[in-house]
Write an enzyme that holds these catalytic residues in place. Structure first.
Site, PDB file in Angstrom:
ATOM      1  N   CYS A 214      -5.965   0.111   7.049  1.00  0.00           N
ATOM      2  CA  CYS A 214      -5.834   0.601   5.673  1.00  0.00           C
ATOM      3  C   CYS A 214      -7.034   1.481   5.294  1.00  0.00           C
ATOM      4  CB  CYS A 214      -5.726  -0.575   4.700  1.00  0.00           C
ATOM      5  SG  CYS A 214      -5.454  -0.053   2.988  1.00  0.00           S
TER       6      CYS A 214
ATOM      7  N   HIS B  80      -2.116  -4.055   5.044  1.00  0.00           N
ATOM      8  CA  HIS B  80      -1.867  -3.582   6.410  1.00  0.00           C
ATOM      9  C   HIS B  80      -3.179  -3.270   7.104  1.00  0.00           C
ATOM     10  CE1 HIS B  80      -2.573   0.848   5.803  1.00  0.00           C
ATOM     11  NE2 HIS B  80      -2.435   0.473   4.559  1.00  0.00           N
TER      12      HIS B  80
ATOM     13  N   CYS C 263       0.835  -1.205   0.000  1.00  0.00           N
ATOM     14  CA  CYS C 263       0.000   0.000   0.000  1.00  0.00           C
ATOM     15  C   CYS C 263       0.874   1.260   0.000  1.00  0.00           C
ATOM     16  CB  CYS C 263      -0.922   0.003   1.220  1.00  0.00           C
ATOM     17  SG  CYS C 263      -2.115   1.374   1.212  1.00  0.00           S
TER      18      CYS C 263
ATOM     19  N   ARG D 232       2.744   4.984   6.504  1.00  0.00           N
ATOM     20  CA  ARG D 232       3.169   4.279   7.717  1.00  0.00           C
ATOM     21  C   ARG D 232       3.752   2.905   7.433  1.00  0.00           C
ATOM     22  NH1 ARG D 232      -2.676   4.630  10.286  1.00  0.00           N
ATOM     23  NH2 ARG D 232      -3.040   3.981   8.131  1.00  0.00           N
TER      24      ARG D 232
ATOM     25  N   ASP E 153       0.352   3.778   1.735  1.00  0.00           N
ATOM     26  CA  ASP E 153       0.266   4.368   3.077  1.00  0.00           C
ATOM     27  C   ASP E 153       1.656   4.709   3.639  1.00  0.00           C
ATOM     28  OD1 ASP E 153       0.016   4.506   6.043  1.00  0.00           O
ATOM     29  OD2 ASP E 153      -2.077   3.978   5.632  1.00  0.00           O
TER      30      ASP E 153
HETATM   31 CO    CO Z   1      -3.506   1.112   2.955  1.00  0.00          CO
END
Ligand code: CO
Length: 214
Positions: free
Chosen positions: A101, A98, A42, A46, A44
């Site tokens: 998400c 994750h 992803c 993090r 993302d």
């Molecule tokens: Co995500």
């Protein structure tokens, strides 16, 4: 100072650190890449692909998008897989989702997100495929976590459908496909231990592209 303004000085420091360990680090990188792993994760911020796995430059081919999807008609992820399997000959393909998400969360809600609609519809399709199991989970957070795991599984299945993977797998036995989930709350990486040889055998009659026939 804003983080953005530190980027170039951080870069200089990083170069020094790498050279302190190995003087010819960048010369060596410029000779080419030979990664063993293709990572699909992803976008993302993090979920830091290389950092959380302790992977160094040159060791992992990486593709990231919202909710780690490998849609059947997505040229971007397909090109990455084609190149990684067909040319770089990676030994492992990882699809890493994750928990927490935002992409998966959005797909669980009734809201119109414009251009994101067709992208997130891939996750709604995962929900529909696994509706029976998901609807038995009463707790919304647990259902959300399970959808994240099933989304990883279905993206791995999408890789099984691809000619480049079938050709490689049927002739060399690899690359292996792995479904993982990263837990943002603990930092832990979890292997979903999905039995892909069994899944591939079970759907072969439908998706076999005859790649090994002459
Ligand atoms: Co995500």
């Amino acid at each position: 100072m804003e983080l953005f303004e530190q980027v170039f000085s951080n870069n200089k420091k990083w170069i020094e650190d790498k050279k302190a360990v190995r003087a010819d680090f960048f010369e060596n990188l410029s000779r080419g890449q030979n990664p063993d792993i293709l990572y699909i994760g992803c976008s993302d911020s993090r979920v830091t692909a290389e950092e959380m796995m302790g992977v160094q430059p040159g060791q992992m081919f990486v593709h990231r998008n919202i909710a780690n999807l490998v849609p059947n008609n997505d040229n971007s992820s397909a090109s990455v897989i084609e190149y990684a399997v067909g040319h770089l000959k990676v030994k492992h393909i990882v699809v890493c989702g994750h928990y927490y998400c935002g992409g998966v969360k959005a797909a669980m809600q009734s809201s119109d997100l414009g251009i994101l609609n067709p992208w997130l519809r891939n996750i709604r399709d995962v929900y529909r495929l696994h509706k029976e199991e998901l609807n038995t989970i009463k707790d919304e957070n647990q259902r959300y976590d399970r959808l994240i795991e099933l989304n990883v599984q279905e993206q791995c299945v999408n890789i099984i459908k691809m000619a480049v993977w079938q050709k490689s797998y049927l002739t060399t036995g690899g690359p292996d496909i792995h479904g993982w989930v990263f837990d943002v709350h603990t930092g832990e990486l979890k292997d979903l231990k999905i039995d892909f040889p069994r899944i591939a055998a079970g759907i072969r009659e439908i998706y076999d592209l005859g790649t090994t026939k002459s």
